[in-house]
Design a protein around this motif. Sequence first.
Motif, PDB file in Angstrom:
ATOM      1  N   GLN A 167       0.725  -1.074  -0.043  1.00  0.00           N
ATOM      2  CA  GLN A 167       0.016  -0.062   0.113  1.00  0.00           C
ATOM      3  C   GLN A 167       0.819   1.062  -0.028  1.00  0.00           C
ATOM      4  O   GLN A 167       1.805   1.513   0.701  1.00  0.00           O
TER       5      GLN A 167
ATOM      6  N   LEU B   2       0.888   5.392   0.027  1.00  0.00           N
ATOM      7  CA  LEU B   2       0.376   6.681   0.377  1.00  0.00           C
ATOM      8  C   LEU B   2       1.155   7.954   0.175  1.00  0.00           C
ATOM      9  O   LEU B   2       2.234   7.880   0.532  1.00  0.00           O
TER      10      LEU B   2
ATOM     11  N   GLY C 209      -4.917   4.012  -8.717  1.00  0.00           N
ATOM     12  CA  GLY C 209      -5.083   4.475  -7.277  1.00  0.00           C
ATOM     13  C   GLY C 209      -6.446   5.687  -7.171  1.00  0.00           C
ATOM     14  O   GLY C 209      -7.046   5.675  -7.937  1.00  0.00           O
TER      15      GLY C 209
ATOM     16  N   TRP D 281      -8.630  11.080   5.290  1.00  0.00           N
ATOM     17  CA  TRP D 281      -8.921  10.603   6.403  1.00  0.00           C
ATOM     18  C   TRP D 281      -9.785  11.308   7.282  1.00  0.00           C
ATOM     19  O   TRP D 281      -9.834  12.593   7.334  1.00  0.00           O
TER      20      TRP D 281
ATOM     21  N   ARG E 100      -3.764   7.366  -2.608  1.00  0.00           N
ATOM     22  CA  ARG E 100      -3.723   5.934  -1.932  1.00  0.00           C
ATOM     23  C   ARG E 100      -3.632   4.990  -3.422  1.00  0.00           C
ATOM     24  O   ARG E 100      -4.368   4.950  -4.234  1.00  0.00           O
ATOM     25  N   HIS E 101      -2.794   4.160  -3.318  1.00  0.00           N
ATOM     26  CA  HIS E 101      -2.847   3.104  -4.425  1.00  0.00           C
ATOM     27  C   HIS E 101      -2.087   1.499  -3.477  1.00  0.00           C
ATOM     28  O   HIS E 101      -1.056   1.690  -2.784  1.00  0.00           O
TER      29      HIS E 101
END
Length: 170
Positions: free
Chosen positions: A66, A68, A97, A102, A111-112
């Motif tokens: 992951q 970020l 992605g 958040w 994010r991917h």
Amino acid sequence: MPMMRTAHDDHEREDAAPVDMLASLFEARGWPFEFVSDDEIHGEIQGSWANYQIRCIWRSEDHVLQMLCLPDIRVADDKKPAVWEVMSLINEQVWVGHFDMWSNGGVLLYRHGLMLGDEGLLSLGQAQAAIEAAVDECDRFYPVFQFILWGDKSPADALASALVDAVGEA
């Protein structure tokens, strides 16, 4: 007759544990980084608009890396609805992605997740492509978020203005 492999061939085909490969890439590029744990690395990359924090977390049980990318944008509560709306418009245009926010702290991020297969190895090419894609997408859409947060533009206007500006600079 078997083909002979050269050292050059071995170098191009080398794969490594994801966090180790990312550390090698960051080191080769001169980007500051640190190991958070055996399965996590944190670094910083200068983009066109800002410094981006990169966090990569290896989940060996799932064979997923992951990634970020955090462009250091925090969204105030009164701007969250507009940012959520523009993220949905942006994510329609992103092939790999997605952008997210958040819920705790209103931190914007890209994010991917990379699925690395049973061996769980990452190549240098994969590492470079993933990092470059994250930084490119953050650079591409950074102005959109700024137009909303600081320019009080609507989501559609912010997206249109940012894309027009990008086309005009090419």
